[in-house]
Design an enzyme around this catalytic site. Sequence first.
Site, PDB file in Angstrom:
ATOM      1  N   HIS A 138       0.824  -1.211   0.000  1.00  0.00           N
ATOM      2  CA  HIS A 138       0.000   0.000   0.000  1.00  0.00           C
ATOM      3  C   HIS A 138       0.859   1.261   0.000  1.00  0.00           C
ATOM      4  CE1 HIS A 138      -3.073   2.903   1.328  1.00  0.00           C
ATOM      5  NE2 HIS A 138      -3.952   2.024   0.844  1.00  0.00           N
ATOM      6  N   THR A 196      43.124  49.754 -11.902  1.00  0.00           N
ATOM      7  CA  THR A 196      42.208  49.966 -10.786  1.00  0.00           C
ATOM      8  C   THR A 196      41.282  51.117 -11.161  1.00  0.00           C
ATOM      9  OG1 THR A 196      43.766  51.485  -9.690  1.00  0.00           O
ATOM     10  CG2 THR A 196      43.880  49.157  -9.073  1.00  0.00           C
ATOM     11  N   SER A 327      27.906  38.178 -35.225  1.00  0.00           N
ATOM     12  CA  SER A 327      26.979  39.216 -35.662  1.00  0.00           C
ATOM     13  C   SER A 327      26.269  38.782 -36.927  1.00  0.00           C
ATOM     14  CB  SER A 327      27.725  40.526 -35.920  1.00  0.00           C
ATOM     15  OG  SER A 327      26.859  41.498 -36.478  1.00  0.00           O
ATOM     16  N   ASN A 335      32.416  37.083 -30.752  1.00  0.00           N
ATOM     17  CA  ASN A 335      32.118  37.573 -29.399  1.00  0.00           C
ATOM     18  C   ASN A 335      32.569  36.574 -28.325  1.00  0.00           C
ATOM     19  OD1 ASN A 335      30.841  39.813 -30.574  1.00  0.00           O
ATOM     20  ND2 ASN A 335      28.884  38.735 -30.673  1.00  0.00           N
ATOM     21  N   GLU A 340      29.779  35.427 -21.638  1.00  0.00           N
ATOM     22  CA  GLU A 340      28.421  35.949 -21.536  1.00  0.00           C
ATOM     23  C   GLU A 340      27.453  34.887 -21.034  1.00  0.00           C
ATOM     24  OE1 GLU A 340      27.864  37.386 -25.481  1.00  0.00           O
ATOM     25  OE2 GLU A 340      29.278  39.047 -25.231  1.00  0.00           O
TER      26      GLU A 340
END
Length: 474
Positions: A138, A196, A327, A335, A340
């Site tokens: 069960h 920096t 592109s 790229n 990314e």
Amino acid sequence: MSGFRTERDSMGEVQVPADAYYGAQTQRAVENFQISGNTLPPSLIHAMGQVKLAAAHANRDIGKLAGTGKNPLNDTQIKALIAAATEVAEGKFDDQFPIDVYQTGSGTSSNMNVNEVISNRAIEILGEDRFAPEKSVHPNDHVNMGQSTNDTFPTAIHVAVASSIHNHLIPGLEKFAASLAQKAKDWDQIIKIGRTHLADATPLRLGQEFGGFARQLELCVERAKRAAAAVYELPVGGTAVGSGINTHPEFGHRVSAELAKLTGIAFVEAANHFEANAQRDGLVECHAELKTIATTLFNVSNNIRWLGSGPRCGFYEVKIPDLQPGSSIMPGKVNPVMCESMMQASTRVIGNDQTITMSGAAGGQFQLNIMMPVMGFTALESIHLLANSSNEFVRLCSDNMEANKEACNAAVENSLSMVTSLNPHIGYEKASALAKEAFKSGKTIRELCSEQKILPEETLKEALDPMSMTEPQA
């Protein structure tokens, strides 16, 4: 209805797909929660199978399954129950868990989904009719024996999360750290200009810069270990509210020990079952570490993206592998796609932390947190994203990066910050005036110093040696 069978639960009859291993309660949840189309991740389903397997072992060893209660099982039935739970844990029935993530907040629907599948599969293993209304194994009395959704579902979340961290995230981060450390070693003698505030600073070695990145990833590994440790305590044994009603006093300890054995992870019974049932603070702590890892991955990949910018009008100090056209309108453009990709995955994890935080803070009232399915789904998504993006970044980007020595060297000699090493010789004020004059005239610091005979040539050569500027000087 064609293609359906009639099942019955405490609320009445339900039409269930004819061949499904699940039953009425699962089907009700499918019909009630048509929200996102996202089901629980396979890793969580497998962990639920592991919990049911561990519970079956514990109940067998304690003598509960074959005891004097309602419908005791014989040895053959117990073996079938264990075999069915094992198959769910191994992922053999992943297509039998159709309930949406956004369901009842305790996960009761998914717990019953697992109970029904294991019950019907055990009956099938026994050679009986799994569609018969009377269940010899069960779903509630046997598969769910000594359990409540309120303690077993969070237990499964902890098991899935810790297992995913150990088996996928930590190895991925270690691989990423090793890849960066190798670049640090290979590029140790390449001098470049520091930056920096995005402005020119004193020189350093490219290897030193990447050594810093590698250390960030090494710290991520330690954070991942702490993230896993935050969910080692398991709520199982608390049943409905933490009191352990309807379970044996040894059940929680035995199940936790069995799960530790099954996974090789140091799971233990919760120190306090009322806390463990009611709150998901450990999961909040765990994901906070995951969020920190995400901020590191974003930072490192973004730095590499900047270092690879160009090829003619950027820094281009590191050559990132070309993977695909960049592109639809600019021919030849390429790229930094892996950078990314990792940055996007990281932001998703950072956003996920808000879901986990709010679910932990507002979801737990009295003896139960009612935001657990989304917490489990979200935490596992974060681990998946962090692990996969790390592995793919190494495979397609970091292992194959190259240093652009010419670009690194050219920026050093032209930098106004070279004047910093003259401070001990001529003082800050005079060095500052030299820097301004060099900028105005377009000359280098070395050229101005030689023209104005600021220092003897040998002293000037020593002071303006870029390599010496990359280490402390006595």
